[in-house]
Design a protein around this motif. Structure first.
Motif, PDB file in Angstrom:
ATOM      1  N   SER A 129       0.720  -1.301  -0.239  1.00 16.63           N
ATOM      2  CA  SER A 129       0.127  -0.099  -0.489  1.00 16.63           C
ATOM      3  C   SER A 129       0.706   1.310   0.104  1.00 16.63           C
ATOM      4  CB  SER A 129      -1.076  -0.028   1.152  1.00 16.63           C
ATOM      5  OG  SER A 129      -0.242  -0.452   2.262  1.00 16.63           O
ATOM      6  N   ASN A 130       2.160   1.199   0.415  1.00 17.68           N
ATOM      7  CA  ASN A 130       3.171   2.658   0.515  1.00 17.68           C
ATOM      8  C   ASN A 130       3.664   2.005  -0.692  1.00 17.68           C
ATOM      9  OD1 ASN A 130       3.251   4.229   2.782  1.00 17.68           O
ATOM     10  ND2 ASN A 130       3.568   3.029   4.014  1.00 17.68           N
ATOM     11  N   ILE A 131       4.248   1.346  -1.843  1.00 14.58           N
ATOM     12  CA  ILE A 131       5.061   0.701  -2.438  1.00 14.58           C
ATOM     13  C   ILE A 131       4.702   1.270  -3.852  1.00 14.58           C
ATOM     14  CG2 ILE A 131       5.868  -0.646  -3.933  1.00 14.58           C
ATOM     15  CD1 ILE A 131       6.606  -3.106  -1.686  1.00 14.58           C
ATOM     16  N   PHE A 132       2.957   1.157  -3.681  1.00 14.95           N
ATOM     17  CA  PHE A 132       3.060   2.351  -4.787  1.00 14.95           C
ATOM     18  C   PHE A 132       2.430   3.998  -4.718  1.00 14.95           C
ATOM     19  CE2 PHE A 132       1.945  -2.571  -5.416  1.00 14.95           C
ATOM     20  CZ  PHE A 132       2.733  -2.846  -6.395  1.00 14.95           C
ATOM     21  N   GLU A 133       3.074   3.852  -3.788  1.00 19.20           N
ATOM     22  CA  GLU A 133       2.332   6.039  -3.412  1.00 19.20           C
ATOM     23  C   GLU A 133       3.724   6.874  -3.925  1.00 19.20           C
ATOM     24  OE1 GLU A 133       0.100   7.283   0.439  1.00 19.20           O
ATOM     25  OE2 GLU A 133      -1.099   5.000  -0.014  1.00 19.20           O
ATOM     26  N   TYR A 134       4.843   5.859  -3.565  1.00 10.63           N
ATOM     27  CA  TYR A 134       6.108   6.076  -3.985  1.00 10.63           C
ATOM     28  C   TYR A 134       7.075   6.133  -5.497  1.00 10.63           C
ATOM     29  CZ  TYR A 134       6.758   7.094   1.430  1.00 10.63           C
ATOM     30  OH  TYR A 134       6.581   7.689   2.524  1.00 10.63           O
ATOM     31  N   PRO A 135       7.783   7.162  -5.689  1.00 11.08           N
ATOM     32  CA  PRO A 135       8.308   7.078  -6.516  1.00 11.08           C
ATOM     33  C   PRO A 135       8.946   5.587  -6.696  1.00 11.08           C
ATOM     34  CG  PRO A 135       9.093   9.369  -5.702  1.00 11.08           C
ATOM     35  CD  PRO A 135       7.631   8.435  -4.972  1.00 11.08           C
ATOM     36  N   VAL A 136       9.247   4.661  -7.782  1.00 15.15           N
ATOM     37  CA  VAL A 136      10.361   4.121  -7.976  1.00 15.15           C
ATOM     38  C   VAL A 136      11.733   4.263  -6.882  1.00 15.15           C
ATOM     39  CG1 VAL A 136      11.280   3.787 -10.178  1.00 15.15           C
ATOM     40  CG2 VAL A 136      11.015   2.053  -9.370  1.00 15.15           C
ATOM     41  N   LEU A 137      12.031   5.025  -7.568  1.00 15.48           N
ATOM     42  CA  LEU A 137      13.763   5.376  -7.095  1.00 15.48           C
ATOM     43  C   LEU A 137      13.705   5.347  -5.185  1.00 15.48           C
ATOM     44  CD1 LEU A 137      15.830   8.260  -8.805  1.00 15.48           C
ATOM     45  CD2 LEU A 137      16.080   5.707  -8.687  1.00 15.48           C
ATOM     46  N   LEU A 138      12.682   5.148  -4.436  1.00 16.36           N
ATOM     47  CA  LEU A 138      12.910   5.448  -3.566  1.00 16.36           C
ATOM     48  C   LEU A 138      11.815   4.017  -2.595  1.00 16.36           C
ATOM     49  CD1 LEU A 138      10.120   8.763  -2.375  1.00 16.36           C
ATOM     50  CD2 LEU A 138      12.790   8.230  -2.214  1.00 16.36           C
ATOM     51  N   ILE A 139      11.411   3.268  -3.371  1.00 20.19           N
ATOM     52  CA  ILE A 139      11.384   1.979  -3.411  1.00 20.19           C
ATOM     53  C   ILE A 139      12.336   1.380  -3.690  1.00 20.19           C
ATOM     54  CG2 ILE A 139      10.401   0.045  -3.402  1.00 20.19           C
ATOM     55  CD1 ILE A 139       8.750   2.378  -2.575  1.00 20.19           C
ATOM     56  N   VAL A 140      13.255   1.377  -3.820  1.00 24.91           N
ATOM     57  CA  VAL A 140      14.481   1.503  -4.477  1.00 24.91           C
ATOM     58  C   VAL A 140      15.510   1.250  -3.164  1.00 24.91           C
ATOM     59  CG1 VAL A 140      17.084   0.801  -6.159  1.00 24.91           C
ATOM     60  CG2 VAL A 140      14.409   0.604  -7.372  1.00 24.91           C
ATOM     61  N   TYR A 141      15.524   2.302  -2.662  1.00 28.03           N
ATOM     62  CA  TYR A 141      16.310   3.144  -1.711  1.00 28.03           C
ATOM     63  C   TYR A 141      16.172   2.344  -0.661  1.00 28.03           C
ATOM     64  CZ  TYR A 141      18.640   6.127   1.903  1.00 28.03           C
ATOM     65  OH  TYR A 141      18.657   6.537   2.723  1.00 28.03           O
ATOM     66  N   ALA A 142      14.595   2.492  -0.497  1.00 31.96           N
ATOM     67  CA  ALA A 142      14.072   1.086   0.835  1.00 31.96           C
ATOM     68  C   ALA A 142      14.762  -0.060   1.290  1.00 31.96           C
ATOM     69  CB  ALA A 142      12.617   1.350   1.095  1.00 31.96           C
ATOM     70  N   PHE A 143      14.445  -0.699  -0.152  1.00 29.58           N
ATOM     71  CA  PHE A 143      14.715  -2.497   0.136  1.00 29.58           C
ATOM     72  C   PHE A 143      17.230  -2.015  -0.328  1.00 29.58           C
ATOM     73  CE2 PHE A 143      10.691  -3.043  -0.883  1.00 29.58           C
ATOM     74  CZ  PHE A 143      10.171  -4.237  -0.965  1.00 29.58           C
ATOM     75  N   VAL A 144      17.034  -1.417  -0.949  1.00 30.97           N
ATOM     76  CA  VAL A 144      18.990  -1.411  -1.045  1.00 30.97           C
ATOM     77  C   VAL A 144      19.374  -1.258   0.367  1.00 30.97           C
ATOM     78  CG1 VAL A 144      20.888  -0.604  -1.655  1.00 30.97           C
ATOM     79  CG2 VAL A 144      18.999  -1.507  -3.282  1.00 30.97           C
ATOM     80  N   THR A 145      18.810  -0.151   1.145  1.00 34.92           N
ATOM     81  CA  THR A 145      18.893   0.333   2.132  1.00 34.92           C
ATOM     82  C   THR A 145      19.122  -1.051   3.173  1.00 34.92           C
ATOM     83  OG1 THR A 145      17.431   1.159   2.865  1.00 34.92           O
ATOM     84  CG2 THR A 145      19.549   2.337   2.037  1.00 34.92           C
ATOM     85  N   ALA A 146      17.778  -0.927   3.585  1.00 32.00           N
ATOM     86  CA  ALA A 146      17.718  -2.622   4.593  1.00 32.00           C
ATOM     87  C   ALA A 146      17.967  -3.690   4.465  1.00 32.00           C
ATOM     88  CB  ALA A 146      15.663  -2.624   4.508  1.00 32.00           C
ATOM     89  N   LEU A 147      18.355  -4.614   2.998  1.00 35.93           N
ATOM     90  CA  LEU A 147      19.138  -5.789   2.560  1.00 35.93           C
ATOM     91  C   LEU A 147      20.339  -5.728   2.781  1.00 35.93           C
ATOM     92  CD1 LEU A 147      15.268  -6.628   1.383  1.00 35.93           C
ATOM     93  CD2 LEU A 147      15.971  -7.307   2.700  1.00 35.93           C
ATOM     94  N   ILE A 148      20.743  -4.628   1.806  1.00 36.80           N
ATOM     95  CA  ILE A 148      21.639  -4.731   1.514  1.00 36.80           C
ATOM     96  C   ILE A 148      22.816  -3.714   2.154  1.00 36.80           C
ATOM     97  CG2 ILE A 148      24.000  -4.643  -0.640  1.00 36.80           C
ATOM     98  CD1 ILE A 148      21.152  -5.160  -2.283  1.00 36.80           C
ATOM     99  N   GLY A 149      22.322  -2.131   2.532  1.00 37.50           N
ATOM    100  CA  GLY A 149      23.500  -1.183   2.984  1.00 37.50           C
ATOM    101  C   GLY A 149      23.023  -1.944   4.279  1.00 37.50           C
ATOM    102  N   VAL A 150      22.793  -2.509   5.241  1.00 32.94           N
ATOM    103  CA  VAL A 150      22.514  -2.330   6.964  1.00 32.94           C
ATOM    104  C   VAL A 150      23.321  -3.121   6.970  1.00 32.94           C
ATOM    105  CG1 VAL A 150      21.530  -2.882   8.902  1.00 32.94           C
ATOM    106  CG2 VAL A 150      20.354  -0.845   7.359  1.00 32.94           C
ATOM    107  N   PRO A 151      23.146  -4.486   6.215  1.00 31.48           N
ATOM    108  CA  PRO A 151      24.190  -5.868   6.809  1.00 31.48           C
ATOM    109  C   PRO A 151      25.699  -5.470   6.436  1.00 31.48           C
ATOM    110  CG  PRO A 151      22.244  -6.215   5.810  1.00 31.48           C
ATOM    111  CD  PRO A 151      22.033  -5.130   5.799  1.00 31.48           C
TER     112      PRO A 151
END
Ligand code: SF4
Ligand code: SF4
Length: 367
Positions: A129-151
């Protein structure tokens, strides 16, 4: 600059006396008023102040608390470069990333996005429900930071890059919550509760996210192009779990209890016992470079380090036995090293797990 350290236990509000209970009760009331808008209503107060919602008022108050508390912290511990830089970093991330950027985005008509918060601390960043409210770049940022950047960041620098330098929850704890850090329990019972609670919340966050994503994956659209759940029973369960997580974890644990218990249980109640992102950071910290190194035979057992550890770690026990250590809970605040009168402790990022001429292997205790 260390003046006041030993006054901690003579100040009533810092030693669980009546004023501390009153302050805690007041924080509970304020948080209930924000989360549940109970009378007299924060929404009305925000409107009277010309603000668009009570959450803008909350953001302003939260940011002011970090700035004022940060000033207090700098006055007390600002003789250390490490504490100057990380406190200014916490204030910067709160003012710019957590408050100003989302507000400016909303002024321009888009949904606010906080670049300094990651899943699962911000669980809705993975909700469709949130993913589709944001531009795709922000969604990529959210996934990359959480799954790759944080570790990666945690393996390289330990938990401290986030918990003590960037996070808004950690920011409030390190600044406005600073006077209460010594109240964190060092008991083994508290440690066992921490282990059970923080990993339970992490599992709940993963299950909730998975249910919401699966439910979305199972949906279909009707003739009018509307979203329709394919399995009503599954949809009901996913919605219920999502609601329970929102109420218990987001509202009660992170807000009402997490901040309301500062004056009674220390400034890291949320971070230590319940934050699902802290649980992930702690797991990676175990395999990373960050550690606290102990100088051999220097400790005089004064106990300052353990007393002022906001995560309830008995640092003295390691120092007395000349054991350098890693702990999943440690947020790298550095106060244990700062208050040590003998300079016994050092926060380090190093790959090698050996030290000294005898190449003593550093033990990795429990978590
Ligand atoms: S062990 Fe030291 S650096 Fe780690 S949380 Fe405790 S006081 Fe902070
Ligand atoms: S503060 Fe320093 S000297 Fe005191 S118990 Fe801790 S490590 Fe030992």
């Amino acid at each position: 600059m260390q003046a006041g350290l030993l006054k901690t236990f003579t100040n009533p509000v810092q030693s669980r006396r009546a004023t501390a209970w009153l302050l805690s009760a007041a924080l509970f009331v304020v948080y209930f008023m924000f989360y549940f808008n109970i009378p007299p209503g924060m929404e009305g107060l925000a409107a009277a102040l010309g603000l668009d919602s009570r959450w803008t008022l909350y953001g302003i108050l939260y940011t002011i608390a970090i700035i004022v508390g940060g000033g207090f912290f700098l006055k007390r511990h600002g003789n250390s470069r490490y504490h100057r830089v990380r406190t200014i970093s916490l204030m910067f991330f709160q003012i710019v990333f957590a408050f100003s950027i989302p507000m400016v985005m909303e002024l321009f008509g888009s949904k606010g996005f906080t670049f300094s918060i990651f899943w699962p601390l911000k669980i809705d960043y993975f909700y469709p429900s949130n993913i589709f409210e944001y531009p795709v770049l922000l969604i990529v940022y959210a996934f990359v930071t959480a799954l790759i950047g944080v570790p990666i960041m945690t393996i390289l620098f330990g938990k401290r890059w986030y918990c003590s330098w960037m996070c808004g929850c950690g920011g409030l704890a390190e600044t406005a919550g600073e006077p209460f850090r010594h109240l964190t329990s060092k008991s083994s019972g508290a440690w066992r509760f921490e282990q059970a609670a923080i990993h339970s919340v992490l599992v709940l966050a993963i299950v909730t996210t998975a249910l919401v994503l699966i439910n979305w994956g199972l949906h279909h659209t009707n003739g009018q192009g509307e979203w329709v759940a394919s399995y009503a029973g599954f949809d009901a369960v996913a919605s219920k779990v999502q609601g329970v997580y929102q109420f218990i974890v987001v509202a009660m644990l992170s807000g009402v209890l997490g901040v309301g218990l500062y004056p009674l249980m220390g400034n890291r109640v949320w971070c230590r016992y319940f934050c699902p992102l802290a649980a992930i950071l702690g797991l990676f910290q175990k395999f990373g470079r960050f550690r606290i190194t102990v100088k051999d035979d220097m400790c005089i057992s004064c106990g300052n380090c353990s007393t002022y550890c906001e995560m309830g770690i008995d640092v003295r026990a390691y120092a007395q036995t000349n054991v350098s250590f890693k702990r999943a809970a440690c947020v790298g605040c550095g106060i244990c090293a700062h208050v040590c009168p003998r300079g016994v402790l050092k926060l380090e990022n190093k790959w090698d797990f050996r030290q000294g001429p005898d190449q003593k292997v550093i033990k990795i205790f429990d978590m």
